[in-house]
Design a protein around this motif. Structure first.
Motif, mmCIF file in Angstrom:
data_model
loop_
_atom_site.group_PDB
_atom_site.id
_atom_site.type_symbol
_atom_site.label_atom_id
_atom_site.label_comp_id
_atom_site.label_asym_id
_atom_site.label_seq_id
_atom_site.Cartn_x
_atom_site.Cartn_y
_atom_site.Cartn_z
ATOM 1 N N LEU A 276 -19.003 -69.951 44.356
ATOM 2 C CA LEU A 276 -18.700 -68.612 43.842
ATOM 3 C C LEU A 276 -17.234 -68.547 43.440
ATOM 4 C CD1 LEU A 276 -19.719 -65.599 43.556
ATOM 5 C CD2 LEU A 276 -18.709 -65.226 45.811
ATOM 6 N N SER A 277 -16.955 -67.909 42.301
ATOM 7 C CA SER A 277 -15.567 -67.688 41.899
ATOM 8 C C SER A 277 -14.892 -66.711 42.865
ATOM 9 C CB SER A 277 -15.541 -67.098 40.485
ATOM 10 O OG SER A 277 -14.442 -66.237 40.336
ATOM 11 N N PRO A 278 -13.655 -67.016 43.315
ATOM 12 C CA PRO A 278 -12.945 -66.087 44.205
ATOM 13 C C PRO A 278 -12.753 -64.709 43.574
ATOM 14 C CG PRO A 278 -11.830 -68.213 44.104
ATOM 15 C CD PRO A 278 -12.901 -68.252 43.064
ATOM 16 N N PHE A 279 -12.653 -64.671 42.252
ATOM 17 C CA PHE A 279 -12.490 -63.374 41.591
ATOM 18 C C PHE A 279 -13.752 -62.526 41.784
ATOM 19 C CE2 PHE A 279 -12.536 -60.619 37.747
ATOM 20 C CZ PHE A 279 -11.401 -59.869 38.051
ATOM 21 N N ASN A 280 -14.918 -63.149 41.628
ATOM 22 C CA ASN A 280 -16.166 -62.425 41.897
ATOM 23 C C ASN A 280 -16.233 -61.980 43.347
ATOM 24 O OD1 ASN A 280 -16.877 -62.986 39.271
ATOM 25 N ND2 ASN A 280 -18.938 -63.692 39.785
ATOM 26 N N ALA A 281 -15.797 -62.852 44.254
ATOM 27 C CA ALA A 281 -15.817 -62.498 45.676
ATOM 28 C C ALA A 281 -14.972 -61.255 45.922
ATOM 29 C CB ALA A 281 -15.309 -63.667 46.528
ATOM 30 N N PHE A 282 -13.814 -61.186 45.265
ATOM 31 C CA PHE A 282 -12.928 -60.025 45.418
ATOM 32 C C PHE A 282 -13.606 -58.741 44.931
ATOM 33 C CE2 PHE A 282 -9.917 -57.125 43.414
ATOM 34 C CZ PHE A 282 -9.071 -56.843 44.462
ATOM 35 N N LEU A 283 -14.236 -58.809 43.763
ATOM 36 C CA LEU A 283 -14.895 -57.611 43.227
ATOM 37 C C LEU A 283 -16.043 -57.171 44.131
ATOM 38 C CD1 LEU A 283 -14.949 -58.502 39.421
ATOM 39 C CD2 LEU A 283 -13.544 -56.763 40.536
ATOM 40 N N ILE A 284 -16.802 -58.140 44.634
ATOM 41 C CA ILE A 284 -17.945 -57.817 45.496
ATOM 42 C C ILE A 284 -17.462 -57.236 46.827
ATOM 43 C CG2 ILE A 284 -19.892 -58.816 46.758
ATOM 44 C CD1 ILE A 284 -20.046 -60.855 44.300
ATOM 45 N N LEU A 285 -16.367 -57.803 47.361
ATOM 46 C CA LEU A 285 -15.786 -57.266 48.604
ATOM 47 C C LEU A 285 -15.368 -55.812 48.428
ATOM 48 C CD1 LEU A 285 -13.387 -60.005 49.966
ATOM 49 C CD2 LEU A 285 -15.170 -58.826 51.262
ATOM 50 N N THR A 286 -14.755 -55.515 47.301
ATOM 51 C CA THR A 286 -14.331 -54.141 47.036
ATOM 52 C C THR A 286 -15.553 -53.232 47.000
ATOM 53 O OG1 THR A 286 -12.468 -54.993 45.778
ATOM 54 C CG2 THR A 286 -12.991 -52.680 45.467
ATOM 55 N N GLY A 287 -16.629 -53.727 46.408
ATOM 56 C CA GLY A 287 -17.870 -52.958 46.380
ATOM 57 C C GLY A 287 -18.406 -52.693 47.782
ATOM 58 N N ILE A 288 -18.385 -53.716 48.618
ATOM 59 C CA ILE A 288 -18.986 -53.584 49.961
ATOM 60 C C ILE A 288 -18.261 -52.528 50.805
ATOM 61 C CG2 ILE A 288 -19.358 -54.812 52.149
ATOM 62 C CD1 ILE A 288 -20.041 -57.292 50.518
ATOM 63 N N GLU A 289 -16.963 -52.316 50.520
ATOM 64 C CA GLU A 289 -16.235 -51.322 51.321
ATOM 65 C C GLU A 289 -16.908 -49.956 51.272
ATOM 66 O OE1 GLU A 289 -12.067 -51.329 50.328
ATOM 67 O OE2 GLU A 289 -11.861 -53.460 50.779
ATOM 68 N N THR A 290 -17.571 -49.645 50.164
ATOM 69 C CA THR A 290 -18.224 -48.327 50.029
ATOM 70 C C THR A 290 -19.741 -48.417 50.161
ATOM 71 O OG1 THR A 290 -18.279 -48.601 47.620
ATOM 72 C CG2 THR A 290 -16.398 -47.389 48.541
#
Lengths: 427, 192
Positions: A276-290
């Motif tokens: 997985l691209s770390p950039f995708n991981a960052f976007l998905i992590l931001t999503g999971i917060e909510t």
């Protein structure tokens, strides 16, 4: 000292993340790097030999991805996670650890269509043979078991028709057969259902859907429940036998109850390569917060839309487990008591032509093939994703000519219903 | 002391206090879990002493191997038991005979002997069973999080780098209370 276990919403924001040790950065940094320097030759040897914890190369692990892995593992109640490039990649990686050519696994035939394709066709090229079973007839799982069976695969809430699978009943069959139960929890997310509490040994996700939640990144994740004894009968040699690629290490003995996640990482992800691209991981992590906020709103909106459609004069039927009288309503109350998800199907009295007009008439709904977005989405499978099938095949796949699938977003529910209302009127 | 689960504070307290650890049952083979744990703890600054009668007089990772606890010429703080549970009572008896006595008996992941634990506790020693100090160090320092492992810790305080290098973390940090060590599922699964 009073013991406090953090709640779900706290885990969704915090699990796995902490201020960066050197810069103090509070948001999880995007470690957009292929590689990580070693302190010295001995440190490098320790890392490659799995003798210490740390980062080598982003195909095997990355600190941004690791936060995502721990976050989802914590939300699911598992021992460890592994992020991969997509939900499909998660399934390949899991099966690569479990299966050899000629082996079998029993899978629910009510699965996301992409999984059915992957199991029916691509997996057969590896000699991994699927045996289909019917979640509406639990005995078919038991009858599907043979000495070659290495796993059972089901979906907690299955796309598209809102099929709720009786996880505990199938877990009991898996335990009797001595094989792990793998549950795809994409549509439910751990907010609605935690399969590990019901007996799952491995949970897989397409992060692309509700976990990421914003329709901006493809990703997949594997969670190890830490519950399965991989060494009991020597049937899972990737875990129970000395590994020649790692100097004779036995992974289960070395890593205990998170050995499966490690095997997926250091054998399968390392060698198959779907990182997985770390950039995708960052976007998905931001999503999971909510995630808890979004899922509550998704489910509230979906319940309202399903109830409204059920009364509409142009609608023949609505398949949503949140509706009393739905065949999966009781299972939904048990496995997803806080809401039956946000994806469902309904049938139009006007059939194929009305379906085509409906998806053309909508103005707020997006006409596309994804699900699990903040935006409301709609598709008429018979004229798009399932167009190549015969009418009989379409009906069997839950994609008959009259069927429309929606994924309800988090907009104002009056606007969602209003859009469907005007589109149905004009259809 | 319940041995089904341990508060993080208890484990952290032990790993922060002990300096000299005798590992009974270490293997000289570099692909064995005991060797991994020994090397890792050595690298995190612990004074590690190998104990294995079959290897006495040899060296493992540059450390002189002793046949039994009683042969070690310096005080030890903790005994890490890398032997099957049936051998735990004998090892505890040897530990209690030491002068000064060690402070901690730690039995590895998969090793639990309640009788031996009770004897050690009656002698004033702290006991940890069915856990691995390498995994617990990795968990409480957050190093293990790099492997996607659920550390069951949560904090808004940043971690501290341990000594030299960039990929070693220190135990000297704060996490939200309420964590426990890896849950009872660990008990069902063997490993280090």
């Amino acid at each position: 000292m009073t013991e406090r276990t953090p709640g779900f919403a706290t885990l969704a924001v915090h699990a796995g993340a902490q201020p960066d040790p050197t810069t103090g950065a509070r948001a999880t940094p995007i470690y957009q790097t292929t590689s990580f320097v070693f302190d010295d030759v001995d440190h490098a040897a320790s890392l490659f030999g799995l003798q210490t914890f740390g980062n080598i190369y982003t195909r095997i692990g990355n600190p941004t991805n690791a936060v995502l892995e721990e976050r989802v593992a914590a939300l699911e109640g598992g021992t460890a996670g592994l992020a991969v490039a997509s939900g499909h990649a998660a399934q390949v990686v899991v099966m690569h650890v479990l299966m050899k050519p000629g082996d079998e696994f029993v899978a629910s035939k009510k699965l996301y269509g992409g999984s059915i394709n992957q199991f029916n066709h691509s997996f057969k090229n590896f000699g991994w043979n699927v045996v289909w079973a019917d979640p509406d007839d639990i005995g078919t799982f038991e009858r599907g078991i043979t000495p070659k069976t290495k796993a059972i695969f089901i979906e907690s809430i299955a796309n598209p028709g809102g099929v709720i699978t009786d996880i505990e009943a199938i877990s009991a069959i898996a335990k009797r057969a001595g094989v792990p139960l793998i549950v795809d929890n994409t549509l439910a997310t751990p907010y609605l259902c935690k399969p590990i509490e019901h007996g799952a040994d491995v949970v897989v996700h397409s992060l692309t859907k509700f976990l990421g939640g914003h329709g901006n990144s493809i990703g997949g994740l594997i969670v190890d429940a830490g519950t399965f004894n991989w060494s009991r009968e020597g049937r899972y040699p990737m875990l129970s036998q000395p590994r020649p690629e790692y100097n004779g290490i036995v992974l289960h003995e070395t890593f205990g109850n998170f050995a499966f996640a490690i095997a997926c990482r250091v054998l399968s992800l390392r060698d198959m390569g779907p990182a997985l691209s770390p950039f995708n991981a960052f976007l998905i992590l931001t999503g999971i917060e909510t995630l808890p906020l979004r899922m509550a709103r998704h489910c509230e909106n979906t319940q309202a839309v399903a109830e409204w459609l059920a009364k509409h004069r142009k609608v023949a039927w609505v398949s949503y487990p949140g509706l009393p009288g739905d065949r999966y309503h009781n299972l939904a109350k048990k496995y997803a008591p806080n809401g039956a998800g946000a994806v469902f199907t309904f049938g139009l009295k006007g059939g194929y032509e009305t379906g085509v007009k409906l998806v053309s008439n909508v103005k707020l709904f997006s006409h596309l093939a994804n699900i699990g977005d903040t935006r409301s989405l709609i598709i008429h499978p018979a004229s798009t994703t399932h167009k190549q099938l015969s009418d009989e095949q379409k009906t069997q796949a839950g994609a008959g000519p009259d069927v429309v699938r929606v994924s309800i977003g988090i907009e104002d529910k009056a606007d969602i219903i209003g859009d469907l209302d005007q589109a149905l009127e004009a259809a | 002391m319940s041995h089904d689960s341990y508060p993080d504070a208890y484990i952290r307290g032990i790993l922060n206090t002990v300096k000299t650890i005798a590992m009974v049952g270490i293997s000289p083979k570099d692909n064995r879990p005991s060797y991994f744990a020994f090397k890792y703890l050595l690298d995190r600054g612990y004074n590690m002493i190998p104990v294995n009668p079959g290897q006495a007089g040899h060296e493992i990772l540059g450390r002189k191997v002793y046949a039994r606890l009683g042969d070690i010429p310096e005080p030890i703080d903790m005994v890490d038991v890398f032997r099957a549970a049936q051998y735990a009572p004998q090892i505890v008896a040897e530990a209690l005979a030491l002068k000064p006595r060690p402070q901690v008996i730690w039995m590895q992941l998969g090793v639990r002997n309640d009788e031996a634990a009770a004897t050690a506790e009656a002698g004033g020693l702290k006991v940890v069973m069915n856990r691995c100090p390498k995994i617990e160090y990795g968990r409480l320092s957050s190093e293990i999080s790099w492997m996607g492992v659920n550390s069951r810790t949560l904090t808004a305080k940043r971690a501290n780098i341990f000594g030299r290098g960039v990929q070693r973390m220190s135990l000297a940090r704060t996490t939200m209370t309420g964590g426990t060590t890896i849950d009872s599922a660990a008990a069902k699964s063997k490993g280090a």
